[in-house]
Design a protein around this motif. Sequence first.
Motif, PDB file in Angstrom:
ATOM      1  N   TYR A 161      40.385  10.409 -14.145  1.00 17.52           N
ATOM      2  CA  TYR A 161      39.178  11.196 -14.388  1.00 17.52           C
ATOM      3  C   TYR A 161      39.249  12.026 -15.662  1.00 17.52           C
ATOM      4  CZ  TYR A 161      38.030   9.883  -9.615  1.00 17.52           C
ATOM      5  OH  TYR A 161      37.745   9.163  -8.490  1.00 17.52           O
ATOM      6  N   GLY A 162      40.408  12.574 -16.013  1.00 18.85           N
ATOM      7  CA  GLY A 162      40.529  13.419 -17.188  1.00 18.85           C
ATOM      8  C   GLY A 162      40.587  12.600 -18.471  1.00 18.85           C
ATOM      9  N   HIS A 163      39.808  13.019 -19.458  1.00 19.59           N
ATOM     10  CA  HIS A 163      39.761  12.338 -20.750  1.00 19.59           C
ATOM     11  C   HIS A 163      39.577  13.368 -21.861  1.00 19.59           C
ATOM     12  CE1 HIS A 163      38.560   9.064 -17.994  1.00 19.59           C
ATOM     13  NE2 HIS A 163      38.919   8.221 -18.936  1.00 19.59           N
ATOM     14  N   ASP A 164      39.980  12.964 -23.062  1.00 20.28           N
ATOM     15  CA  ASP A 164      39.495  13.660 -24.250  1.00 20.28           C
ATOM     16  C   ASP A 164      39.206  12.618 -25.315  1.00 20.28           C
ATOM     17  OD1 ASP A 164      41.797  14.152 -26.621  1.00 20.28           O
ATOM     18  OD2 ASP A 164      42.619  13.661 -24.648  1.00 20.28           O
ATOM     19  N   VAL A 165      38.164  12.855 -26.063  1.00 15.09           N
ATOM     20  CA  VAL A 165      37.753  11.948 -27.135  1.00 15.09           C
ATOM     21  C   VAL A 165      37.558  12.795 -28.391  1.00 15.09           C
ATOM     22  CG1 VAL A 165      36.129  10.194 -27.903  1.00 15.09           C
ATOM     23  CG2 VAL A 165      36.584  10.469 -25.457  1.00 15.09           C
ATOM     24  N   THR A 166      38.197  12.393 -29.470  1.00 11.93           N
ATOM     25  CA  THR A 166      38.126  13.142 -30.728  1.00 11.93           C
ATOM     26  C   THR A 166      37.803  12.187 -31.868  1.00 11.93           C
ATOM     27  OG1 THR A 166      40.517  12.886 -31.009  1.00 11.93           O
ATOM     28  CG2 THR A 166      39.743  14.911 -29.971  1.00 11.93           C
ATOM     29  N   ARG A 167      37.353  12.753 -32.973  1.00 10.43           N
ATOM     30  CA  ARG A 167      37.110  11.945 -34.174  1.00 10.43           C
ATOM     31  C   ARG A 167      37.796  12.605 -35.358  1.00 10.43           C
ATOM     32  NH1 ARG A 167      32.164  13.149 -37.159  1.00 10.43           N
ATOM     33  NH2 ARG A 167      31.761  10.917 -37.395  1.00 10.43           N
ATOM     34  N   ASP A 168      38.412  11.756 -36.185  1.00 11.44           N
ATOM     35  CA  ASP A 168      39.091  12.217 -37.383  1.00 11.44           C
ATOM     36  C   ASP A 168      38.610  11.380 -38.559  1.00 11.44           C
ATOM     37  OD1 ASP A 168      41.166  14.145 -36.248  1.00 11.44           O
ATOM     38  OD2 ASP A 168      41.552  12.344 -35.073  1.00 11.44           O
ATOM     39  N   SER A 169      38.828  11.886 -39.739  1.00 11.27           N
ATOM     40  CA  SER A 169      38.487  11.153 -40.950  1.00 11.27           C
ATOM     41  C   SER A 169      39.757  10.906 -41.733  1.00 11.27           C
ATOM     42  CB  SER A 169      37.483  11.943 -41.794  1.00 11.27           C
ATOM     43  OG  SER A 169      37.160  11.242 -42.966  1.00 11.27           O
ATOM     44  N   ILE A 170      40.066   9.634 -41.940  1.00 12.10           N
ATOM     45  CA  ILE A 170      41.255   9.246 -42.696  1.00 12.10           C
ATOM     46  C   ILE A 170      40.781   8.545 -43.961  1.00 12.10           C
ATOM     47  CG2 ILE A 170      43.381   7.903 -42.673  1.00 12.10           C
ATOM     48  CD1 ILE A 170      43.411   8.170 -39.653  1.00 12.10           C
ATOM     49  N   ASP A 171      40.911   9.230 -45.104  1.00 14.27           N
ATOM     50  CA  ASP A 171      40.434   8.696 -46.383  1.00 14.27           C
ATOM     51  C   ASP A 171      38.966   8.275 -46.286  1.00 14.27           C
ATOM     52  OD1 ASP A 171      42.956   9.072 -47.499  1.00 14.27           O
ATOM     53  OD2 ASP A 171      43.643   7.100 -46.832  1.00 14.27           O
ATOM     54  N   GLY A 172      38.167   9.109 -45.605  1.00 18.20           N
ATOM     55  CA  GLY A 172      36.742   8.829 -45.492  1.00 18.20           C
ATOM     56  C   GLY A 172      36.383   7.853 -44.401  1.00 18.20           C
ATOM     57  N   ARG A 173      37.357   7.345 -43.692  1.00 12.87           N
ATOM     58  CA  ARG A 173      37.105   6.386 -42.612  1.00 12.87           C
ATOM     59  C   ARG A 173      37.233   7.131 -41.285  1.00 12.87           C
ATOM     60  NH1 ARG A 173      38.585   0.590 -42.944  1.00 12.87           N
ATOM     61  NH2 ARG A 173      38.130  -0.382 -40.919  1.00 12.87           N
ATOM     62  N   VAL A 174      36.172   7.085 -40.475  1.00 13.71           N
ATOM     63  CA  VAL A 174      36.172   7.796 -39.204  1.00 13.71           C
ATOM     64  C   VAL A 174      36.960   7.007 -38.173  1.00 13.71           C
ATOM     65  CG1 VAL A 174      34.749   8.547 -37.266  1.00 13.71           C
ATOM     66  CG2 VAL A 174      34.038   9.038 -39.614  1.00 13.71           C
ATOM     67  N   VAL A 175      37.859   7.700 -37.507  1.00 10.57           N
ATOM     68  CA  VAL A 175      38.622   7.133 -36.395  1.00 10.57           C
ATOM     69  C   VAL A 175      38.257   7.914 -35.139  1.00 10.57           C
ATOM     70  CG1 VAL A 175      40.911   6.753 -35.413  1.00 10.57           C
ATOM     71  CG2 VAL A 175      40.512   6.373 -37.868  1.00 10.57           C
ATOM     72  N   THR A 176      37.845   7.200 -34.130  1.00  6.10           N
ATOM     73  CA  THR A 176      37.524   7.820 -32.847  1.00  6.10           C
ATOM     74  C   THR A 176      38.632   7.489 -31.866  1.00  6.10           C
ATOM     75  OG1 THR A 176      35.154   7.569 -33.259  1.00  6.10           O
ATOM     76  CG2 THR A 176      35.846   7.936 -30.981  1.00  6.10           C
ATOM     77  N   THR A 177      39.243   8.515 -31.285  1.00  3.56           N
ATOM     78  CA  THR A 177      40.371   8.315 -30.372  1.00  3.56           C
ATOM     79  C   THR A 177      39.977   8.694 -28.962  1.00  3.56           C
ATOM     80  OG1 THR A 177      41.971   8.763 -32.140  1.00  3.56           O
ATOM     81  CG2 THR A 177      42.757   8.927 -29.858  1.00  3.56           C
ATOM     82  N   VAL A 178      40.120   7.739 -28.055  1.00  2.00           N
ATOM     83  CA  VAL A 178      39.890   7.968 -26.627  1.00  2.00           C
ATOM     84  C   VAL A 178      41.246   8.093 -25.958  1.00  2.00           C
ATOM     85  CG1 VAL A 178      38.907   7.042 -24.503  1.00  2.00           C
ATOM     86  CG2 VAL A 178      37.745   6.652 -26.676  1.00  2.00           C
ATOM     87  N   ARG A 179      41.422   9.164 -25.186  1.00  7.74           N
ATOM     88  CA  ARG A 179      42.689   9.339 -24.465  1.00  7.74           C
ATOM     89  C   ARG A 179      42.419   9.538 -22.981  1.00  7.74           C
ATOM     90  NH1 ARG A 179      46.986  13.338 -26.801  1.00  7.74           N
ATOM     91  NH2 ARG A 179      45.379  14.902 -26.378  1.00  7.74           N
ATOM     92  N   GLN A 180      43.168   8.815 -22.186  1.00  7.63           N
ATOM     93  CA  GLN A 180      43.156   9.012 -20.738  1.00  7.63           C
ATOM     94  C   GLN A 180      44.287   9.960 -20.355  1.00  7.63           C
ATOM     95  OE1 GLN A 180      43.788   4.976 -19.447  1.00  7.63           O
ATOM     96  NE2 GLN A 180      41.593   4.610 -19.146  1.00  7.63           N
ATOM     97  N   SER A 181      44.001  10.904 -19.460  1.00  3.55           N
ATOM     98  CA  SER A 181      45.030  11.809 -18.942  1.00  3.55           C
ATOM     99  C   SER A 181      45.590  11.189 -17.672  1.00  3.55           C
ATOM    100  CB  SER A 181      44.423  13.181 -18.652  1.00  3.55           C
ATOM    101  OG  SER A 181      43.847  13.735 -19.812  1.00  3.55           O
ATOM    102  N   LEU A 182      46.813  10.704 -17.748  1.00  7.25           N
ATOM    103  CA  LEU A 182      47.391   9.986 -16.616  1.00  7.25           C
ATOM    104  C   LEU A 182      48.054  10.908 -15.604  1.00  7.25           C
ATOM    105  CD1 LEU A 182      49.015   6.851 -18.326  1.00  7.25           C
ATOM    106  CD2 LEU A 182      46.665   7.190 -17.520  1.00  7.25           C
ATOM    107  N   LEU A 183      48.886  11.832 -16.075  1.00 10.18           N
ATOM    108  CA  LEU A 183      49.677  12.634 -15.149  1.00 10.18           C
ATOM    109  C   LEU A 183      49.896  14.038 -15.688  1.00 10.18           C
ATOM    110  CD1 LEU A 183      52.407   9.998 -14.215  1.00 10.18           C
ATOM    111  CD2 LEU A 183      50.741  10.976 -12.625  1.00 10.18           C
ATOM    112  N   ARG A 184      50.001  14.973 -14.753  1.00 13.17           N
ATOM    113  CA  ARG A 184      50.462  16.323 -15.049  1.00 13.17           C
ATOM    114  C   ARG A 184      51.670  16.610 -14.151  1.00 13.17           C
ATOM    115  NH1 ARG A 184      46.820  20.874 -14.211  1.00 13.17           N
ATOM    116  NH2 ARG A 184      47.922  21.874 -15.935  1.00 13.17           N
ATOM    117  N   ALA A 185      52.274  17.770 -14.345  1.00 12.90           N
ATOM    118  CA  ALA A 185      53.412  18.163 -13.520  1.00 12.90           C
ATOM    119  C   ALA A 185      53.397  19.664 -13.290  1.00 12.90           C
ATOM    120  CB  ALA A 185      54.726  17.735 -14.175  1.00 12.90           C
ATOM    121  N   PRO A 186      52.307  20.213 -12.720  1.00  8.55           N
ATOM    122  CA  PRO A 186      52.270  21.651 -12.437  1.00  8.55           C
ATOM    123  C   PRO A 186      53.235  21.999 -11.311  1.00  8.55           C
ATOM    124  CG  PRO A 186      50.378  20.572 -11.451  1.00  8.55           C
ATOM    125  CD  PRO A 186      51.086  19.518 -12.252  1.00  8.55           C
ATOM    126  N   THR A 187      53.598  23.256 -11.228  1.00 12.89           N
ATOM    127  CA  THR A 187      54.547  23.678 -10.186  1.00 12.89           C
ATOM    128  C   THR A 187      53.963  24.675  -9.196  1.00 12.89           C
ATOM    129  OG1 THR A 187      55.450  25.399 -11.633  1.00 12.89           O
ATOM    130  CG2 THR A 187      56.536  23.249 -11.667  1.00 12.89           C
TER     131      THR A 187
END
Length: 1023
Positions: free
Chosen positions: A851-877
């Motif tokens: 369910y947890g995700h983050d999506v970001t966009r960056d510009s590398i030499d003028g080229r937009v890169v969109t990164t999708v990340r899935q949050s798989l696991l945490r380890a809270p105590t």
Amino acid sequence: MHVQVSSILGRVDRWLGEYLADAVTAGSAPLDVAAWTVPGEPGGAGEPVAFADVPDPATFAPAVPGFEWGRPWGTTWFQVSGRVPAGWAPDDRHRVELSLDLGFDGAKPGFQCEGLVRTPAGRVVKGLEPRNHHVPLEAGPGELFAFLVEAAANPDLSGGDDFKGARAYAPTPLGDPRSAPDAPLYRLGRLEIRRVDTEVERLVREVTVLRGLALELSEHEPRRAALLAGLDHALDELDPGDPAAAAPAARAVLAPLRASPAAASAHRIVATGHAHIDSAWLWPSRETVRKVTRTFANVVDLMDRDPDAVFTSSSAQHFAWLKRQEPELYSRVKQRVAEGRIVPVGNMWVESDVNMPSGESLARQLLQGTRFFEREFGSRSDVGWLPDSFGYPGALPQLLRKAGLRWFFTQKMCWNDSNPMPHHTFLWEGIDGTRILTHFPPNNTYSGDMRPTELARSVRNFADHAGASHSLMPFGYGDGGGGPTREMMWDARLQSDLEGSPRVRFGTADALFGTIEREYASPPVWSGEMYLEFHRGIYTSQARTKRGNRRNEQLLVEAELWSASATLRTGAPYPYDELDELWQEVLLLQFHDILPGTAIAWVHREAEASHERVTERLEGLIETALRALAGEGTRSLAVNAAPFAASGVPAFGGAADEAAAAAVAATALPDGGVELASPGLRVVITANGLIAHVVDLASGRDLVPPGLAANLPQLHVDAPAKWDAWDLDRSYRANAVDLVDGTVTLRADGSVRIERAFGSSRLTQTVTVVDSAVHIRTVVDWHERRRMLKLAFPLDVHAQDAAYETQFGYVRRPLHANTSWDAARYEVCAHRWVHVGEPGFGVAVANDGVYGHDVTRDSIDGRVVTTVRQSLLRAPTFPDPDADQGRHAFTTVLAPAPTTDEALRAGARLGAPLRRITGAAAPVPVVTVTGVDGAPTSAVVSAVKLADDRSGDLVVRVYESRGARTRATLRADLAVAEVRECDLVETPLADGTTAVVDDGGDGTGIVLRPFEVLTLRVRGNHT
């Protein structure tokens, strides 16, 4: 003046805390006490015990003040008995009652030991809590009396009042009886019979309220000076050696101050008794059953003695527990419901999390809850009630309204850590355009205690004074703290019409909303989701609980589909009772501290076991139905239940998946990498297991940007400032390790195996290509602490925003951080898929239980890169020190997806496994939904089932998935007599079937607005 004020306040506080506090008790006598500890492991078989199984109190062992009792989560029964002193004749000034201190401390009510008082015959009398431990006594002077007390030794895991203590976040073994120590937690305090001086008691309340009011007023206000002077003069009347003697005189001094009325323009507060009880949290649901009993016992007792008392209560599950456990008390509750004094609200099975459950699950929360309230109480509420859920999706207004609810109440949005919500009373507009009148209490709590400071906070905070003059204040100790108390009732009455204070009246949420509708002609509108800027870690904590939920909510829908088809086609019995039972079990586990992963270890251990049992039973129901449909035969058959109609592909196909998988070619590359090729994709995996290229052969586009790699595991330090299992602080991004070291093996079946080791953990992946999609199976043996594991997919897509699946549709969120609102959404919820795109091209990243995700966009030499990340696991105590330790498995799909339709198809396939059976003919569902005349449609089937009223009617729910208007044709394989639109709780609409168009007998034509949810009842000629 400041010195004088301090002196007066110091004097008042000493009188309240010492002289008057002692003088309330005009006399006391100790009780005889005996104890019996329930044997066995706390929470195990036979513990706790029913009243009928308690041994004869004559066998109990004597107990004295200071008696140590209660190993964590254990139960001890006490008998308390005595005789009313002969000299305590009843009079107008005194009351006789018991005071039973089980060993209460200063911790917040609801987070320590509690008790339930019964008569020797077993009748429930009242609950015992730290700030509500009196017991009414009907015996007269010289008469004997006896009671039994079931005392629960619940450990305090809260870390102190308001959870501000450091120990609130420390790992503790107390969250599971298997790891908790055996030492007793509590010592008996004073258990005695008391003669209460009601005149002193009233004086205490009046001094307390007037003192509190004075502190809320400006130091320049004459009213403040008058209050302080009046309090000072009232105390002048008293003698510390005998405060009771002059209590009437002191009250007379205060009388003019009490009588001065509130301003005509004063804010109006509707006060309603409440006791928010988490269905599980820092205690298991087994204990919630007892908390519910104790609370309702208190409420009924309060109502027996105070005609003004009203009580608002949600969660059909809580009423169902009470009915099962305490039928006699339940009958008293039902009587108060009939009188309108106990008011069921919300119409949901529990106060669910509403971000992660599927749309169908939320519909069933409302169906099961409403059906229970109608069956038990003869009515349903108009008020949606979710004060404590962690944010609210944009699909919810439509679901609430389509379940018959007119209004919505919550308060959790006051917890935002960046941007305060701009209104307290407003119209909330959902993703489909539905609006519902919504109210937040401006005192920022659903557990008020009627102190002047809370009333003053309501006035200060209320954001809508220009158009509205009323707000709601739910008051009462929650979570087993006992609900509203007589002291709260007295304080509310004192402030009902008091100068310097808002006006207060007792009432219900219905009454408050009715008033708002009449007075607030043009409320402001909030459009879209209400994202909680807090508790962002809940989308990931306790991954097994989340995966069990996803699996079972899909299996429930599938079991209904095949069972309804088997009933209508073969006459097989429909498993109404078992499906109800299984839905209710899954709905309970969607409670807002279970599904989010924020409960103790005991809760999640039981949730995982429950999900496994539900899965097994549902698989059995599905197999039984499929065998009935397939008939006798020896043909090998394959079926699934994926609703693919949205992309023009007929629903319920599946054999094509196997054919496509078989067409993949795998080639080992000289550098140690592997190339996988299908008719749709060319995929290159590097020698260390990253994905360097995913070329869509139809468009020629590579999904992966030059020089970057997808399928990148990333490990973050995850140590939030507080609320471990709840929070994901922005600071987690400051520490990241790319897990790039790995080995790659090309397997004989054409799949690629990737192995990585890090810390104390191991990660193994299997990568395959199925047609035009990359399937990644990730297995993690996880043994980290305070870490977060994400899986990153940088994509060569120039996206301005991303679409995230939500209930019955999707929500778009911008990828920039132009505003503080945008920046605060650094971790968000998505269901089965995320889609990012640019005109003519896009990519879907789908999952089978994340369910947890983050999506970001960056510009590398003028080229937009969109990164999708899935949050798989945490380890809270905290609250579970071993959260998520052990083995986990996830499936991710990466695929070209020009539109969200393809993303939906990718996500739906993951939840619709191909089933192999033998029989005469492949089972086909009794209902299909297709485009009109073969045209594509974005109408998607959500559920096919038999109506809950057991009429034999077929219920079909469809929704529009694209955010566009669409037409479709519904065909049911039975002789159809009538198709009618109904609400989510399967009641036909009185105003006809406006969304349904008859197209001449060849099926039923459907017209859907963007993201509309449509529920239809199909009546056959036989019904």
